[in-house]
Design a protein around this motif. Structure first.
Motif, PDB file in Angstrom:
ATOM      1  N   ILE A 124      29.088  38.559  -1.210  1.00 28.39           N
ATOM      2  CA  ILE A 124      27.730  38.018  -1.317  1.00 28.39           C
ATOM      3  C   ILE A 124      27.633  37.202  -2.600  1.00 28.39           C
ATOM      4  O   ILE A 124      27.957  37.695  -3.680  1.00 28.39           O
ATOM      5  CB  ILE A 124      26.690  39.158  -1.352  1.00 28.39           C
ATOM      6  N   ALA A 125      27.188  35.964  -2.482  1.00 23.92           N
ATOM      7  CA  ALA A 125      26.934  35.141  -3.665  1.00 23.92           C
ATOM      8  C   ALA A 125      25.483  35.317  -4.079  1.00 23.92           C
ATOM      9  O   ALA A 125      24.575  35.148  -3.262  1.00 23.92           O
ATOM     10  CB  ALA A 125      27.227  33.670  -3.365  1.00 23.92           C
ATOM     11  N   TYR A 146      22.496  34.671  -1.382  1.00 18.84           N
ATOM     12  CA  TYR A 146      21.136  34.943  -1.837  1.00 18.84           C
ATOM     13  C   TYR A 146      20.881  34.011  -3.026  1.00 18.84           C
ATOM     14  O   TYR A 146      21.774  33.804  -3.861  1.00 18.84           O
ATOM     15  CB  TYR A 146      20.982  36.384  -2.294  1.00 18.84           C
ATOM     16  N   ALA A 147      19.671  33.473  -3.121  1.00 19.49           N
ATOM     17  CA  ALA A 147      19.363  32.541  -4.200  1.00 19.49           C
ATOM     18  C   ALA A 147      18.159  33.000  -4.997  1.00 19.49           C
ATOM     19  O   ALA A 147      17.199  33.554  -4.441  1.00 19.49           O
ATOM     20  CB  ALA A 147      19.107  31.140  -3.646  1.00 19.49           C
ATOM     21  N   GLY A 148      18.199  32.764  -6.296  1.00 23.02           N
ATOM     22  CA  GLY A 148      17.022  32.922  -7.124  1.00 23.02           C
ATOM     23  C   GLY A 148      16.110  31.730  -6.897  1.00 23.02           C
ATOM     24  O   GLY A 148      16.572  30.639  -6.531  1.00 23.02           O
ATOM     25  N   GLU A 149      14.824  31.896  -7.118  1.00 25.63           N
ATOM     26  CA  GLU A 149      13.863  30.858  -6.752  1.00 25.63           C
ATOM     27  C   GLU A 149      14.012  29.569  -7.557  1.00 25.63           C
ATOM     28  O   GLU A 149      13.478  28.530  -7.169  1.00 25.63           O
ATOM     29  CB  GLU A 149      12.442  31.404  -6.888  1.00 25.63           C
ATOM     30  N   LEU A 211      17.191  38.982  -8.296  1.00 23.38           N
ATOM     31  CA  LEU A 211      18.246  38.470  -7.422  1.00 23.38           C
ATOM     32  C   LEU A 211      19.466  39.384  -7.334  1.00 23.38           C
ATOM     33  O   LEU A 211      19.871  39.780  -6.238  1.00 23.38           O
ATOM     34  CB  LEU A 211      18.677  37.073  -7.896  1.00 23.38           C
ATOM     35  N   VAL A 212      20.073  39.704  -8.470  1.00 21.49           N
ATOM     36  CA  VAL A 212      21.293  40.514  -8.447  1.00 21.49           C
ATOM     37  C   VAL A 212      21.009  41.891  -7.866  1.00 21.49           C
ATOM     38  O   VAL A 212      21.805  42.434  -7.074  1.00 21.49           O
ATOM     39  CB  VAL A 212      21.912  40.618  -9.858  1.00 21.49           C
ATOM     40  N   GLU A 213      19.880  42.466  -8.220  1.00 20.28           N
ATOM     41  CA  GLU A 213      19.476  43.766  -7.674  1.00 20.28           C
ATOM     42  C   GLU A 213      19.405  43.728  -6.152  1.00 20.28           C
ATOM     43  O   GLU A 213      19.887  44.641  -5.462  1.00 20.28           O
ATOM     44  CB  GLU A 213      18.123  44.152  -8.256  1.00 20.28           C
ATOM     45  N   GLU A 214      18.822  42.653  -5.607  1.00 15.87           N
ATOM     46  CA  GLU A 214      18.704  42.530  -4.153  1.00 15.87           C
ATOM     47  C   GLU A 214      20.064  42.290  -3.503  1.00 15.87           C
ATOM     48  O   GLU A 214      20.337  42.796  -2.415  1.00 15.87           O
ATOM     49  CB  GLU A 214      17.742  41.402  -3.805  1.00 15.87           C
ATOM     50  N   ALA A 215      20.912  41.526  -4.170  1.00 17.41           N
ATOM     51  CA  ALA A 215      22.251  41.281  -3.629  1.00 17.41           C
ATOM     52  C   ALA A 215      23.061  42.576  -3.592  1.00 17.41           C
ATOM     53  O   ALA A 215      23.773  42.853  -2.616  1.00 17.41           O
ATOM     54  CB  ALA A 215      22.965  40.220  -4.452  1.00 17.41           C
ATOM     55  N   GLY A 219      24.603  44.668  -0.469  1.00 19.68           N
ATOM     56  CA  GLY A 219      25.978  45.159  -0.473  1.00 19.68           C
ATOM     57  C   GLY A 219      26.057  46.645  -0.187  1.00 19.68           C
ATOM     58  O   GLY A 219      26.939  47.108   0.541  1.00 19.68           O
ATOM     59  N   GLU A 220      25.112  47.411  -0.751  1.00 24.06           N
ATOM     60  CA  GLU A 220      25.082  48.861  -0.497  1.00 24.06           C
ATOM     61  C   GLU A 220      24.834  49.152   0.982  1.00 24.06           C
ATOM     62  O   GLU A 220      25.448  50.055   1.569  1.00 24.06           O
ATOM     63  CB  GLU A 220      23.989  49.515  -1.327  1.00 24.06           C
TER      64      GLU A 220
END
Length: 283
Positions: A124-125, A146-149, A211-215, A219-220
C-alpha cells in the motif's frame, strides 16, 4: 501524522534483532513493524533534504526491506510512505544527469525498480505531498494507493527533455485512461489528490495527519486474512492488466480451484457455516 513521523525519525534505521527483519543498516529509509499484532511492515522513505528523491541506494534499500518483509511470516501487508511534504519528488536527477545511452541501455537502468512488482504480499502506498516522476511511478507499482488531501501526482519528465522510464506511460494510462495520461505526460502538469481519486488513480483520500494510520489499518485488515489466499487474489487481479479476458478468467478459475487445496479455504467456509470467526493458519 507529524507525531508518527517524529517517532519514526527517532527509530534506529537498523533491523531490530528478533524482529524477523534481516540485519540491514539503512541510510535512506526507516523500517518498522506496525499494527496491533505487528503484522504490517512500514517503509518510510527518508531523504528529507532531497524531498525523498529516489537515488539508486534508496531503491536498493527499499528492495532489501521488501525482501525482509516478504520473508517474514508475521507480516501480511506492507505500507510505503514518505514525509508529509513529499512521498517522493522524483528520481535523483543528479544521478542521471551525465548518463549516456550506452550506460542506460547496456546497464538496463532502473530495472531494479521493478522488484516491488514481484512482491507477493500486498503493498500500500501512503502518499502525502509530491509524488512526481519516479515517485508517482513508485506509488503506481504498489497494489493500493491512499492519498493525503494535499498530495500531488505528476509525470513531469517532459520538462527535463525525457519521458517516464519506470512504467509511468503504461501504469498511468491503465489507471486513468489515455486522454488524462497523455495530457499529464505531454504537459508535465500535476493533478491533485481529489482529481486522482476521481480518475481512479487512488482509492481513498484522507486528512494528512490520518493517512499513514489509515494505510496501516487497511494493511491490518488484509493481514488478518489468509496470507496464502491473499497472494492468490493479488495474482488474479494483477493478471487482468496483462491478459485477455479469456486468459484472465482462466487464471482466476485455476487460482480459485487452488484455494480448495488449502486448509484456510476449508476453515473459512466452516467458520461461516458455524457462524464464528475464521482462524486462518496460512496453510
Amino acid at each position: 501524522m507529524a507525531a508518527l513521523y517524529r517517532v519514526l525519525s527517532r527509530t534506529m534505521p537498523v533491523a531490530v534483532r528478533g524482529s524477523g527483519l534481516r540485519a540491514f543498516s539503512y541510510q535512506h529509509i526507516i523500517v518498522a513493524k506496525k499494527g496491533g499484532q505487528q503484522n504490517v511492515g512500514l517503509i518510510q522513505l527518508n531523504r528529507p533534504k532531497a524531498l525523498n528523491a529516489l537515488c539508486n541506494d534508496l531503491m536498493t534499500e527499499v528492495n532489501q526491506a521488501l525482501d525482509s518483509f516478504e520473508r517474514d511470516a508475521q507480516i501480511g501487508a506492507i505500507v510505503i510512505t514518505g514525509s508529509e511534504k513529499a512521498f517522493a519528488a522524483g528520481a535523483d536527477i543528479k544521478e542521471m544527469q551525465n548518463r549516456t545511452f550506452q550506460d542506460c541501455y547496456g546497464g538496463n537502468f532502473l530495472a531494479h525498480w521493478n522488484v516491488i512488482c514481484s512482491v507477493k504480499k500486498p503493498v500500500i502506498a501512503a502518499v502525502n505531498g509530491y509524488a512526481l516522476g519516479g515517485g508517482c511511478e513508485l506509488a503506481m507499482m504498489c497494489d493500493i494507493i491512499y492519498a493525503g488531501e494535499k498530495a500531488q501526482f505528476g509525470q513531469p519528465e517532459i520538462l527535463l527533455g525525457t519521458i517516464p522510464g519506470a512504467g509511468g506511460t503504461q501504469r498511468l494510462t491503465r489507471a486513468v485512461g489515455k486522454s488524462l495520461a497523455m495530457e499529464m505526460v505531454l504537459t508535465g502538469d500535476r493533478i491533485s489528490a481529489q482529481e486522482a481519486k476521481e480518475a481512479g488513480l487512488v482509492s481513498k483520500v484522507f486528512p494528512v495527519e490520518k493517512l499513514v494510520e489509515e494505510a496501516v489499518a487497511c494493511g491490518e485488515k488484509i493481514a488478518n486474512h489468509s496470507k496464502l489466499v491473499v497472494s492468490m487474489a493479488k495474482e488474479a487481479v494483477n493478471g487482468s492488466f496483462e491478459l485477455t479476458l479469456a486468459e484472465g478468467t482462466r487464471l482466476e478459475k485455476r487460482l480459485f480451484h487452488c484455494t480448495f487445496a488449502t486448509d484456510d479455504r476449508k476453515e473459512g467456509m466452516t467458520a461461516f457455516v458455524e457462524k464464528r470467526k475464521a482462524n486462518f493458519t496460512d496453510h
